[in-house]
Design an enzyme around this catalytic site. Structure first.
Site, PDB file in Angstrom:
ATOM      1  N   GLU A 284       0.815  -1.218   0.000  1.00  0.00           N
ATOM      2  CA  GLU A 284       0.000   0.000   0.000  1.00  0.00           C
ATOM      3  C   GLU A 284       0.845   1.263   0.000  1.00  0.00           C
ATOM      4  OE1 GLU A 284      -2.388  -0.271   3.513  1.00  0.00           O
ATOM      5  OE2 GLU A 284      -0.700  -0.956   4.720  1.00  0.00           O
ATOM      6  N   ASN A 374      -3.450   5.699  15.670  1.00  0.00           N
ATOM      7  CA  ASN A 374      -3.591   6.057  14.256  1.00  0.00           C
ATOM      8  C   ASN A 374      -4.791   5.381  13.597  1.00  0.00           C
ATOM      9  OD1 ASN A 374      -1.226   7.599  14.403  1.00  0.00           O
ATOM     10  ND2 ASN A 374       0.044   5.837  13.891  1.00  0.00           N
TER      11      ASN A 374
END
Length: 500
Positions: A284, A374
């Protein structure tokens, strides 16, 4: 068709309270840089007048300080998904000023197309080039732009002078059909291209172009310390042994690697290995380390959603596009993170944990079980579907006050069913084919810090000799490490007798 040229402030006037707004990018890469700041200033001015102003932001992953940071400081974010990593937004989320819902990155685009979260009212896309017919060349991050471009009622383009029209050809834009009409996604090796190089936007929806001139603002990673280097060495050693044993083919398998120093250490370690052939990435994000491997001839190809590069490395890549043209492709998030493709290619998934428990469960998101750090990002997409699922973390943090190997994780993002290997600087725990108690012994002896091993053995033995069961937790003591940290700030003070 020519499009109006707007100042950031003029563009900001087009955005209104409670609108759903799609952003380009994936991490800071490709995220808009000047319009969000102007929206933040507009929000502050309206708040000073006593007026409500918050927008709901949908992205590909995290953004940057100009976007999430500025909007969070202005308290201008109503809802936010699917991932974030700026301190100011983290504070808003944990104080409930922003409604953040954490989501696997591969899932968002399809949910948006089905209308799960309502209409996309506006979108802001960073681009390297725009044609009069609305065709755009994206920058260093794709994210969910193809979906937002289709659905957004109005689009603002940020034309970034630091990017180059010659980025044409680096992107492979493919939008799958939605169920029940979806066919197979025909990617059979990392370098396969199945889409088109540009995003086509209805020119009637483009309300203006705003000029910008900035790199993505990503700092270079801090120098690798002894702990990080040892984790990287342990990961590399494990992969080499797997290849020697024939459990990884001699051609090797595509790699996925999360963001951070541990990931860089692993990649550099693989690059230094004479046994491991040049690798491919199906991932990614691509970091600086991968660019270095490409220059060394140790990475043949990288398929990614974003080039998450430091400013210096971003400039180097943009100045040498011809060298990288046959080595890189950028895809939408629902393709880079697609479970079908990950499983088919046999991707080796390497991700980091905040903490792991002795039975192999992983917490990636919540500090002491409550405070969002996060988000889960794409780790679940790759973990559940990879050929091998590897998690790594230091055995301790805060100078040994916190053990990252605990009796029970305070929040579960990845269950033991999805975790094959756990690695710290202490060593490697191979969890494959082991029952819970066997996994516990493996993790305690190989991954836990020696300071905490006696406490963890004590917890395990009390469970085995107490209530028993296949997974011998003692519920009253399962979170004793966390309880002690909240009590005294030092997990080493844990006294299990208090809980029995």
């Amino acid at each position: 068709m020519s499009f109006p040229i707007l100042t950031p402030q003029e563009a900001a006037e087009l955005f209104h309270h409670d609108q759903n707004v799609g952003f380009s990018g994936f991490t800071a890469s490709g995220s808009p840089k000047v319009v969000p700041e102007a929206i933040a200033h507009r929000a502050e001015a309206l708040h000073d007048k006593g007026e409500d102003f918050k927008i709901n932001v949908f992205t590909g992953a995290s953004t940057n300080n100009w976007a999430d940071g500025a909007l969070a400081r202005a308290n201008a974010l109503g809802k936010r998904t699917p991932y974030q990593n700026t301190p100011d937004l983290r504070k808003r989320i944990n104080s409930h000023d922003c409604h953040y819902f954490d989501l696997h990155l591969s899932e968002l685009a399809q949910k948006v197309r089905y209308g799960t979260y309502g209409d996309i009212d506006m979108a802001i896309f960073e681009v390297a080039d725009v044609k009069p017919n609305g065709e755009v060349v994206l920058g260093t991050g794709v994210g969910n732009v193809p979906t937002y471009a289709r659905l957004a009622k109005k689009v603002v383009l940020e034309l970034n002078a630091k990017l180059k029209p010659e980025l044409y050809g680096f992107h492979d834009i493919y939008l799958p059909l939605d169920p029940p009409y979806r066919r197979e996604i025909p990617i059979f090796k990392a370098s396969d291209r199945i889409g088109v190089p540009t995003v086509k936007i209805d020119p009637e929806k483009i309300v203006g172009i705003v000029h910008s001139d900035s790199y993505d603002g990503i700092k270079g990673f801090t120098p690798l310390d002894d702990t990080t280097l040892q984790i990287g060495a342990n990961v590399c050693g494990f992969l080499i042994n797997e290849m020697r044993a024939g459990r990884i083919p001699k051609e090797f398998l595509p790699l996925q690697s999360g963001v951070g120093n541990v990931a860089n250490a692993v990649l550099f370690g693989l690059g230094d290995s004479k046994e491991i052939p040049p690798v491919t990435m199906y991932t990614e994000v691509i970091q600086d380390a991968v660019i270095e491997l490409m220059k060394m001839g140790k990475c043949r190809f990288g398929s990614t959603c974003s080039l998450t590069l430091s400013d210096a490395t971003e400039a180097e890549v943009l100045d040498n596009l011809d060298f990288f043209r046959d080595k890189l492709v950028l895809r939408p998030a629902e393709i880079s993170n697609n479970p079908e493709v990950i499983r088919r290619l046999g991707v080796i998934a390497m991700n980091t944990a905040l903490e792991a428990d002795i039975f192999g469960n992983i917490n990636s998101t919540h500090v002491v079980g409550t405070k969002m750090m996060n988000g889960i990002g794409g780790s679940g997409d790759f973990t559940r579907n990879g050929y091998l699922s590897i998690f790594s973390c230091p055995s301790v943090t805060k100078g040994g006050l916190i053990s990252n190997i605990v009796p029970m994780v305070s929040h579960t993002d990845h269950s033991e069913h999805s975790v094959d290997i756990l690695i710290t600087e202490q060593g490697v725990a191979d969890l494959r084919g082991k029952d819970p108690v066997q996994r516990a012994h493996e993790i305690i002896e190989n991954c836990a810090n020696p300071i905490f091993r006696p406490l963890l053995r004590d917890y395990l033995n009390r469970g085995i000799n107490g209530h028993g069961g296949q997974t011998p937790h003692t519920m009253g003591a399962a979170l004793a490490f966390h309880d002690e940290f909240l009590r005294s700030g030092d997990m080493r003070n844990t006294d299990f007798s208090r809980y029995f």
